[in-house]
Design an enzyme around this catalytic site. Structure first.
Site, PDB file in Angstrom:
ATOM      1  N   LYS A  10      46.555  51.390  40.166  1.00  0.00           N
ATOM      2  CA  LYS A  10      46.139  52.123  38.961  1.00  0.00           C
ATOM      3  C   LYS A  10      46.715  53.557  38.967  1.00  0.00           C
ATOM      4  CE  LYS A  10      41.748  49.572  38.522  1.00  0.00           C
ATOM      5  NZ  LYS A  10      40.301  49.723  38.255  1.00  0.00           N
ATOM      6  N   PHE A  58      31.503  51.665  28.309  1.00  0.00           N
ATOM      7  CA  PHE A  58      32.531  52.444  29.010  1.00  0.00           C
ATOM      8  C   PHE A  58      33.945  51.880  28.834  1.00  0.00           C
ATOM      9  CE2 PHE A  58      30.464  49.561  32.084  1.00  0.00           C
ATOM     10  CZ  PHE A  58      31.558  48.818  32.533  1.00  0.00           C
ATOM     11  N   ARG A  93      39.854  41.616  48.132  1.00  0.00           N
ATOM     12  CA  ARG A  93      38.658  42.279  47.562  1.00  0.00           C
ATOM     13  C   ARG A  93      37.871  43.017  48.658  1.00  0.00           C
ATOM     14  NH1 ARG A  93      37.468  42.625  41.887  1.00  0.00           N
ATOM     15  NH2 ARG A  93      35.275  42.537  42.465  1.00  0.00           N
ATOM     16  N   THR A  99      33.326  48.375  43.513  1.00  0.00           N
ATOM     17  CA  THR A  99      33.876  48.965  42.277  1.00  0.00           C
ATOM     18  C   THR A  99      33.649  50.469  42.219  1.00  0.00           C
ATOM     19  OG1 THR A  99      33.371  46.880  41.146  1.00  0.00           O
ATOM     20  CG2 THR A  99      33.802  48.805  39.761  1.00  0.00           C
ATOM     21  N   ARG A 110      39.029  51.787  48.259  1.00  0.00           N
ATOM     22  CA  ARG A 110      38.303  52.586  47.262  1.00  0.00           C
ATOM     23  C   ARG A 110      37.433  53.642  47.931  1.00  0.00           C
ATOM     24  NH1 ARG A 110      36.770  47.614  43.103  1.00  0.00           N
ATOM     25  NH2 ARG A 110      38.580  47.847  41.729  1.00  0.00           N
ATOM     26  N   ASN A 123      39.245  54.214  40.855  1.00  0.00           N
ATOM     27  CA  ASN A 123      39.095  53.416  42.082  1.00  0.00           C
ATOM     28  C   ASN A 123      40.395  52.768  42.565  1.00  0.00           C
ATOM     29  OD1 ASN A 123      39.246  51.426  40.172  1.00  0.00           O
ATOM     30  ND2 ASN A 123      37.129  50.722  40.410  1.00  0.00           N
ATOM     31  N   HIS A 126      43.134  47.357  41.315  1.00  0.00           N
ATOM     32  CA  HIS A 126      42.411  46.173  40.855  1.00  0.00           C
ATOM     33  C   HIS A 126      42.850  44.994  41.700  1.00  0.00           C
ATOM     34  CE1 HIS A 126      41.038  42.871  38.273  1.00  0.00           C
ATOM     35  NE2 HIS A 126      42.231  42.335  38.522  1.00  0.00           N
TER      36      HIS A 126
HETATM   37  P1  ADP Z   1      36.273  45.473  39.621  1.00  0.00           P
HETATM   38  O1  ADP Z   1      37.429  46.387  39.249  1.00  0.00           O
HETATM   39  O2  ADP Z   1      35.647  45.856  40.932  1.00  0.00           O
HETATM   40  O3  ADP Z   1      36.631  44.007  39.525  1.00  0.00           O
HETATM   41  P2  ADP Z   1      34.943  45.323  37.001  1.00  0.00           P
HETATM   42  O4  ADP Z   1      35.877  44.224  36.587  1.00  0.00           O
HETATM   43  O5  ADP Z   1      33.476  45.114  36.745  1.00  0.00           O
HETATM   44  O6  ADP Z   1      35.114  45.700  38.557  1.00  0.00           O
HETATM   45  O7  ADP Z   1      35.338  46.661  36.249  1.00  0.00           O
HETATM   46  C1  ADP Z   1      36.671  46.934  35.916  1.00  0.00           C
HETATM   47  C2  ADP Z   1      36.923  48.429  35.984  1.00  0.00           C
HETATM   48  O8  ADP Z   1      36.141  49.097  35.002  1.00  0.00           O
HETATM   49  C3  ADP Z   1      36.489  49.061  37.309  1.00  0.00           C
HETATM   50  O9  ADP Z   1      37.477  48.942  38.297  1.00  0.00           O
HETATM   51  C4  ADP Z   1      36.241  50.495  36.909  1.00  0.00           C
HETATM   52  O10 ADP Z   1      37.479  51.209  36.820  1.00  0.00           O
HETATM   53  C5  ADP Z   1      35.640  50.332  35.520  1.00  0.00           C
HETATM   54  N1  ADP Z   1      34.170  50.259  35.529  1.00  0.00           N
HETATM   55  C6  ADP Z   1      33.396  49.221  35.932  1.00  0.00           C
HETATM   56  N2  ADP Z   1      32.093  49.485  35.806  1.00  0.00           N
HETATM   57  C7  ADP Z   1      32.016  50.734  35.280  1.00  0.00           C
HETATM   58  C8  ADP Z   1      30.949  51.601  34.896  1.00  0.00           C
HETATM   59  N3  ADP Z   1      29.665  51.223  35.010  1.00  0.00           N
HETATM   60  N4  ADP Z   1      31.257  52.817  34.410  1.00  0.00           N
HETATM   61  C9  ADP Z   1      32.548  53.213  34.268  1.00  0.00           C
HETATM   62  N5  ADP Z   1      33.610  52.441  34.613  1.00  0.00           N
HETATM   63  C10 ADP Z   1      33.361  51.228  35.117  1.00  0.00           C
END
Ligand code: ADP
Length: 150
Positions: A10, A58, A93, A99, A110, A123, A126
């Protein structure tokens, strides 16, 4: 089981020049790179990738983050990889961590490099969360001839 997983580096990680460090951690798990490219992200691709978040409050912030608005990335650059190997999805992962970078174990990617800023979870990377997600995401980001056998 031998699996393939999509990894996206990212904009915060691109800005910090830590892509190599992140890829190094995955290679040390014994995984092999079978696809790699620099992608100019579009709003359409970002929203398709995060379609499961479409109804979240968000989502627009996440799209702005991925488009590079918080990290001085003006050409919407994302680095995309496909990694292949035994249990690739869960191994990647685990190495990535939770996350929310403030909740991620400190030794994970992360936990080490992520931070919260601009009300966003910056973070770093992905990685696909399941076999189904990996299939959908690899097809979304790569054409079949861009992914090789290990
Ligand atoms: P992951 O990236 O761990 O698979 P998700 O698919 O749930 O998690 O979320 C995608 C991305 O959206 C996250 O990596 C993060 O950048 C953002 N994100 C997730 N949850 C939130 C939140 N509650 N507030 C702000 N950004 C979020």
């Amino acid at each position: 089981m031998v699996e393939r997983t999509l990894v996206l580096i990212k904009p915060d990680a691109i800005e910090k020049r830590i892509a190599g460090n992140i890829i190094d951690r995955f290679e040390r798990l014994g995984l092999t790179i079978v696809g790699a490219k620099v992608v100019q992200l579009t709003d359409e691709l970002a929203r398709k990738h995060y379609q499961h978040l479409a109804d979240k409050p968000f989502i627009n912030g996440v799209i702005r983050y991925m488009m590079g608005e918080y990290n001085h990335i003006h050409n919407h650059k994302i680095y995309a990889f496909v990694f292949q190997g035994e249990n690739a999805i869960s191994l990647v992962r685990q190495a990535l961590g939770a996350t929310n970078p403030e909740k991620a174990d400190p030794w994970t990617i992360r936990g080490t490099f992520g931070r919260i800023a601009f009300d966003e979870m910056l973070n770093c990377a992905h990685a696909s969360g399941s076999i189904e997600d990996a299939k959908r995401e690899i097809e979304l980001w790569f054409s079949p001839n861009e992914v090789l056998d290990a």
